[in-house]
Scaffold this motif. Sequence first.
Motif, PDB file in Angstrom:
ATOM      1  N   GLU A  79       0.838  -1.166  -0.033  1.00 33.44           N
ATOM      2  CA  GLU A  79      -0.003  -0.058  -0.144  1.00 33.44           C
ATOM      3  C   GLU A  79       0.864   1.380  -0.168  1.00 33.44           C
ATOM      4  O   GLU A  79       0.500   2.144  -0.665  1.00 33.44           O
ATOM      5  CB  GLU A  79      -0.985  -0.034   1.166  1.00 33.44           C
ATOM      6  CG  GLU A  79      -2.023  -1.118   1.012  1.00 33.44           C
ATOM      7  CD  GLU A  79      -3.220  -0.961   1.750  1.00 33.44           C
ATOM      8  OE1 GLU A  79      -3.103  -0.004   2.477  1.00 33.44           O
ATOM      9  OE2 GLU A  79      -3.973  -1.922   2.093  1.00 33.44           O
ATOM     10  N   ILE A  82       2.141   1.705  -3.591  1.00 34.92           N
ATOM     11  CA  ILE A  82       0.969   2.304  -4.509  1.00 34.92           C
ATOM     12  C   ILE A  82       0.959   3.903  -4.034  1.00 34.92           C
ATOM     13  O   ILE A  82       0.667   4.578  -5.097  1.00 34.92           O
ATOM     14  CB  ILE A  82      -0.353   1.703  -4.168  1.00 34.92           C
ATOM     15  CG1 ILE A  82      -0.430   0.122  -4.603  1.00 34.92           C
ATOM     16  CG2 ILE A  82      -1.358   2.299  -4.804  1.00 34.92           C
ATOM     17  CD1 ILE A  82      -1.557  -0.612  -4.339  1.00 34.92           C
ATOM     18  N   GLY A  86       1.287   6.733  -6.815  1.00 34.48           N
ATOM     19  CA  GLY A  86       0.444   7.883  -7.119  1.00 34.48           C
ATOM     20  C   GLY A  86       0.813   9.138  -6.695  1.00 34.48           C
ATOM     21  O   GLY A  86       0.423  10.091  -7.378  1.00 34.48           O
ATOM     22  N   PRO A 142      -6.589  -1.373  -4.092  1.00 35.66           N
ATOM     23  CA  PRO A 142      -5.558  -0.969  -4.521  1.00 35.66           C
ATOM     24  C   PRO A 142      -5.672   0.187  -5.619  1.00 35.66           C
ATOM     25  O   PRO A 142      -5.031   1.186  -5.834  1.00 35.66           O
ATOM     26  CB  PRO A 142      -4.966  -2.168  -5.179  1.00 35.66           C
ATOM     27  CG  PRO A 142      -5.302  -3.279  -4.292  1.00 35.66           C
ATOM     28  CD  PRO A 142      -6.655  -2.994  -4.041  1.00 35.66           C
ATOM     29  N   MET A 146      -4.697   4.006  -5.386  1.00 36.09           N
ATOM     30  CA  MET A 146      -3.919   4.670  -6.492  1.00 36.09           C
ATOM     31  C   MET A 146      -4.450   6.091  -6.818  1.00 36.09           C
ATOM     32  O   MET A 146      -3.789   7.114  -7.160  1.00 36.09           O
ATOM     33  CB  MET A 146      -3.681   3.789  -7.851  1.00 36.09           C
ATOM     34  CG  MET A 146      -2.781   4.303  -9.040  1.00 36.09           C
ATOM     35  SD  MET A 146      -1.150   4.760  -8.635  1.00 36.09           S
ATOM     36  CE  MET A 146      -0.566   3.075  -8.261  1.00 36.09           C
ATOM     37  N   ILE A 150      -2.976   9.653  -6.565  1.00 33.10           N
ATOM     38  CA  ILE A 150      -2.560  10.520  -7.828  1.00 33.10           C
ATOM     39  C   ILE A 150      -3.460  11.983  -7.363  1.00 33.10           C
ATOM     40  O   ILE A 150      -2.824  13.212  -7.655  1.00 33.10           O
ATOM     41  CB  ILE A 150      -3.184  10.024  -9.058  1.00 33.10           C
ATOM     42  CG1 ILE A 150      -2.380   8.984  -9.310  1.00 33.10           C
ATOM     43  CG2 ILE A 150      -3.234  11.203 -10.062  1.00 33.10           C
ATOM     44  CD1 ILE A 150      -2.968   8.074 -10.475  1.00 33.10           C
ATOM     45  N   ASN A 185       0.044   6.656   4.592  1.00 31.26           N
ATOM     46  CA  ASN A 185      -0.259   6.940   3.284  1.00 31.26           C
ATOM     47  C   ASN A 185      -0.120   8.294   2.752  1.00 31.26           C
ATOM     48  O   ASN A 185       0.338   8.659   1.840  1.00 31.26           O
ATOM     49  CB  ASN A 185      -1.358   6.260   2.636  1.00 31.26           C
ATOM     50  CG  ASN A 185      -1.231   4.671   2.595  1.00 31.26           C
ATOM     51  OD1 ASN A 185      -0.280   4.105   2.140  1.00 31.26           O
ATOM     52  ND2 ASN A 185      -2.407   3.978   2.877  1.00 31.26           N
TER      53      ASN A 185
END
Length: 253
Positions: A79, A82, A86, A142, A146, A150, A185
């Motif tokens: 994660e 990703i 992103g 996932p 992503m 982004i 994240n």
Amino acid sequence: MDALWMPALLAVAAFAAGVLNAIAGGGSFLTFPALVFAGVPPIVANATSALAVSPGYLGSTLGFKAELARLPARRLRNETLIAAIGGMAGALLLLVTPAHVFRGIVPWLLLFATALFVFGPWLAGRKPILDGKAHPMERWRPVGLMAVAIYGGYFNGGLGILLMALYTVTGERHLHTTNALKNLNSLVLSLLSVITFAVAGAIAWGPAILMMVAATAGGYAGAHWSKRLPIAWVRGVVIATGLVMSALFFWRG
């Protein structure tokens, strides 16, 4: 704007952003517009704002290290990878966006982030299935991560709310785990996007350093004030700020 007032404006905006992020989120509603009103080009202002609020993500992640330690290492690696990809992709997308195009979509991004803040409690309150089976939406996590990463690399507003909503609707059962993953994240994708901006020379370093210091101080103060201020009042201030800033950017064209 008078050059004498510019540092004071940026410092006050960053301090207030640190307070808001510690209590309810929404600090980018202050840092990004303040930079633009101080004369920083919108794309550089967005990159600088992302750097200014980034220290708070590290502190938040460390606060949930026990929850993260209980998660499988493979899941964390996948994660965060990703999120990193992103975040970098979003930053690169911002850098290749023509300045006039970005100026045109800024009011819509601010309005979207404000709407996320308004409906965030409802989104984050969606209950996952608790029958011991895999959540039917889990396989899409996932892809969703992503997309959110982004967006976060491109424009930071409402990022935490999007991540909370993503983990909740894709079956994460524990609120503290959701918060821990959201913070981790956010830290990773923000770090990669900021590095990308820095390499591309898209950060105004003078304002960035000033605002990082002020935002960190605001986060420290906000952590204490959060125990005294009614959360509904703080949310109202953030929503009103988001609407006012959106209106101002629409008016400025």
